[in-house]
Design a protein around this motif. Structure first.
Motif, PDB file in Angstrom:
ATOM      1  N   LEU A   1       0.827  -1.211   0.000  1.00  0.00           N
ATOM      2  CA  LEU A   1       0.000   0.000   0.000  1.00  0.00           C
ATOM      3  C   LEU A   1       0.859   1.259   0.000  1.00  0.00           C
ATOM      4  CD1 LEU A   1      -2.887  -0.954   2.450  1.00  0.00           C
ATOM      5  CD2 LEU A   1      -3.010  -0.642  -0.021  1.00  0.00           C
ATOM      6  N   MET A   2       1.944   1.261   0.775  1.00  0.00           N
ATOM      7  CA  MET A   2       2.833   2.430   0.780  1.00  0.00           C
ATOM      8  C   MET A   2       3.491   2.618  -0.584  1.00  0.00           C
ATOM      9  SD  MET A   2       4.583   2.592   4.590  1.00  0.00           S
ATOM     10  CE  MET A   2       5.820   1.432   4.156  1.00  0.00           C
TER      11      MET A   2
ATOM     12  N   LEU B   1       2.207   1.718  -3.511  1.00  0.00           N
ATOM     13  CA  LEU B   1       1.186   2.226  -4.430  1.00  0.00           C
ATOM     14  C   LEU B   1       0.908   3.700  -4.176  1.00  0.00           C
ATOM     15  CD1 LEU B   1      -1.320  -0.754  -4.515  1.00  0.00           C
ATOM     16  CD2 LEU B   1       0.222   0.005  -6.335  1.00  0.00           C
ATOM     17  N   TYR B   2       0.888   4.114  -2.911  1.00  0.00           N
ATOM     18  CA  TYR B   2       0.668   5.520  -2.596  1.00  0.00           C
ATOM     19  C   TYR B   2       1.843   6.367  -3.082  1.00  0.00           C
ATOM     20  CZ  TYR B   2      -0.511   9.721   0.021  1.00  0.00           C
ATOM     21  OH  TYR B   2      -0.805  11.012   0.359  1.00  0.00           O
TER      22      TYR B   2
ATOM     23  N   TYR C   1       1.436   6.808  -6.733  1.00  0.00           N
ATOM     24  CA  TYR C   1       0.389   7.811  -6.981  1.00  0.00           C
ATOM     25  C   TYR C   1       0.949   9.223  -6.828  1.00  0.00           C
ATOM     26  CZ  TYR C   1      -3.579  10.805  -5.842  1.00  0.00           C
ATOM     27  OH  TYR C   1      -4.463  11.842  -5.790  1.00  0.00           O
ATOM     28  N   LEU C   2       1.714   9.452  -5.751  1.00  0.00           N
ATOM     29  CA  LEU C   2       2.277  10.780  -5.524  1.00  0.00           C
ATOM     30  C   LEU C   2       3.292  11.152  -6.598  1.00  0.00           C
ATOM     31  CD1 LEU C   2       2.752  10.821  -1.659  1.00  0.00           C
ATOM     32  CD2 LEU C   2       0.985  11.976  -2.996  1.00  0.00           C
TER      33      LEU C   2
ATOM     34  N   LYS D   1       1.375  12.078  -9.737  1.00  0.00           N
ATOM     35  CA  LYS D   1       0.756  13.385  -9.552  1.00  0.00           C
ATOM     36  C   LYS D   1       1.794  14.495  -9.683  1.00  0.00           C
ATOM     37  CE  LYS D   1      -2.366  15.509  -6.238  1.00  0.00           C
ATOM     38  NZ  LYS D   1      -3.032  15.359  -4.953  1.00  0.00           N
TER      39      LYS D   1
END
Length: 58
Positions: free
Chosen positions: A26-27, A29-30, A33-34, A37
């Motif tokens: 999860l970290m 994937l986050y 994402y960042l 972005k």
């Protein structure tokens, strides 16, 4: 130490590892994402900068 407590410890350990691996996934994937972005904003800023340079505003 009884044999029952040893077996229960070995039964709990894989569950803890699955939770830890899940948190790392999860970290990751986050972070992805960042990064995506940030790259989108960087490309937009570069487009604005290049457009200003082409029009001779600076």
């Amino acid at each position: 130490m009884s044999s029952e407590s040893v077996f229960s410890m070995f039964a709990i350990l894989p569950m803890i590892l699955v939770v830890v691996y899940g948190l790392f996934i999860l970290m990751g994937l986050y972070a992805l994402y960042l990064i995506i972005k940030f790259l989108i904003r960087a490309i937009a800023a570069l487009d604005i900068y290049l457009e200003e340079k082409r029009n001779g505003r600076f």
